[in-house]
Scaffold this motif. Structure first.
Motif, PDB file in Angstrom:
ATOM      1  N   VAL A 138       1.064   0.141  10.838  1.00 10.95           N
ATOM      2  CA  VAL A 138      -0.280   0.632  10.532  1.00 10.95           C
ATOM      3  C   VAL A 138      -0.304   2.165  10.556  1.00 10.95           C
ATOM      4  CG1 VAL A 138      -2.682   0.655  11.330  1.00 10.95           C
ATOM      5  CG2 VAL A 138      -1.344  -1.455  11.436  1.00 10.95           C
ATOM      6  N   TYR A 139       0.490   2.762  11.432  1.00  9.91           N
ATOM      7  CA  TYR A 139       0.557   4.222  11.493  1.00  9.91           C
ATOM      8  C   TYR A 139       1.089   4.774  10.172  1.00  9.91           C
ATOM      9  CZ  TYR A 139       0.314   3.280  16.528  1.00  9.91           C
ATOM     10  OH  TYR A 139      -0.066   2.836  17.764  1.00  9.91           O
ATOM     11  N   TYR A 140       2.124   4.134   9.651  1.00 11.72           N
ATOM     12  CA  TYR A 140       2.694   4.595   8.371  1.00 11.72           C
ATOM     13  C   TYR A 140       1.672   4.459   7.253  1.00 11.72           C
ATOM     14  CZ  TYR A 140       5.271   4.430   4.003  1.00 11.72           C
ATOM     15  OH  TYR A 140       5.680   4.635   2.706  1.00 11.72           O
ATOM     16  N   TYR A 141       0.962   3.339   7.222  1.00 13.35           N
ATOM     17  CA  TYR A 141      -0.044   3.136   6.174  1.00 13.35           C
ATOM     18  C   TYR A 141      -1.160   4.173   6.282  1.00 13.35           C
ATOM     19  CZ  TYR A 141      -3.655   0.884   3.357  1.00 13.35           C
ATOM     20  OH  TYR A 141      -4.625   0.614   2.419  1.00 13.35           O
ATOM     21  N   SER A 142      -1.572   4.465   7.514  1.00 11.02           N
ATOM     22  CA  SER A 142      -2.638   5.456   7.717  1.00 11.02           C
ATOM     23  C   SER A 142      -2.190   6.838   7.262  1.00 11.02           C
ATOM     24  CB  SER A 142      -3.041   5.493   9.197  1.00 11.02           C
ATOM     25  OG  SER A 142      -3.483   4.224   9.631  1.00 11.02           O
TER      26      SER A 142
END
Length: 242
Positions: free
Chosen positions: A115-119
């Protein structure tokens, strides 16, 4: 072996410690990445995950030993390892089953961090302004680092019946192999020992993979590192059985 792996994995998933460990890892990494001003991406103003991949090893250094400390220590304390050893399984099969179960738990802790990468991918200007290759390499390096710490934790759990001692020993070995050899290389700078300490430093190989360059020497190092500590575990277990 599969039966032992499934039993060990279900035992980890049914324990509160596993969820506490994963929760603490996600909470700490989230706070460090988004909230604390010294490490926050929002304060830094530059979209990247370097801070997460720099801090995650130190979180792993404490959280992985908390997962692995019960692998052999609890079985020896409760006397259930005698029943396990009496089954038609080799020592290597028992060790690998426990190792793989703990490694799956580490993988489950890493998956939500995507999720961090997507954000970060969406926050970039323009959208997608992030080095995906370096992120993939960093995740691979973090998984290999976690597998190394799991091997250390399994070994520490095999040498004692006390889970607290197993945790403390595992944390100490993880710290020495990750940061200790780097410090020694700086002490012996400009000498032949510097290259020796850097060659056996986990951090050096982790940083190499995190750059997005997959070198077979780094893969061989991590595989050899894991096999070394699993081999020590086999010696401890085999010697005790004898």
């Amino acid at each position: 072996m599969y039966a032992v792996f499934k039993r060990e994995l279900f035992s980890l998933l049914n324990s509160l410690m596993a969820y506490i460990t994963i929760g603490v890892f996600l909470l700490a990494s989230g706070l460090l990445l988004w909230v604390f001003p010294d490490t926050s991406i929002l304060e830094y103003g530059y979209v990247e995950l370097t801070g997460f991949f720099s801090l995650a090893p130190f979180l792993f250094m404490f959280l992985i030993p908390a997962v692995t400390m019960r692998s052999f220590a609890e079985e020896r304390r409760e006397g259930t390892y005698i029943l396990l050893a009496s089954r038609p399984l080799t020592d290597w099969q028992i060790i690998m089953a426990k190792y793989c179960a703990c490694l799956v738990l580490v993988l489950l802790a890493l998956i939500p961090t995507l999720v961090y990468y997507y954000s970060v991918y969406k926050l970039g200007m323009p959208v997608g302004n992030i080095d995906t290759g370096a992120v993939i390499g960093s995740y691979l390096g973090l998984l290999l680092l976690g597998s190394s710490f799991v091997g250390i934790g399994i070994f520490a759990s095999s040498i004692t019946k006390n889970q607290v001692i197993a945790f403390a020993v595992a944390v100490f070995i993880c710290f020495v192999t990750y940061s200790g050899f780097d410090a020694l290389s700086k002490i012996f700078a400009m000498r032949y020992l510097e290259s020796v300490f850097l060659a056996i430093s986990v951090n050096e190989h982790y940083q190499s993979i995190s750059r997005g360059v997959l070198d077979t020497r780094d893969l061989v190092y991590f595989i050899s590192f894991v096999l070394f500590f699993l081999g020590l575990t086999r010696l401890v277990i085999g010697g005790r059985k004898w």
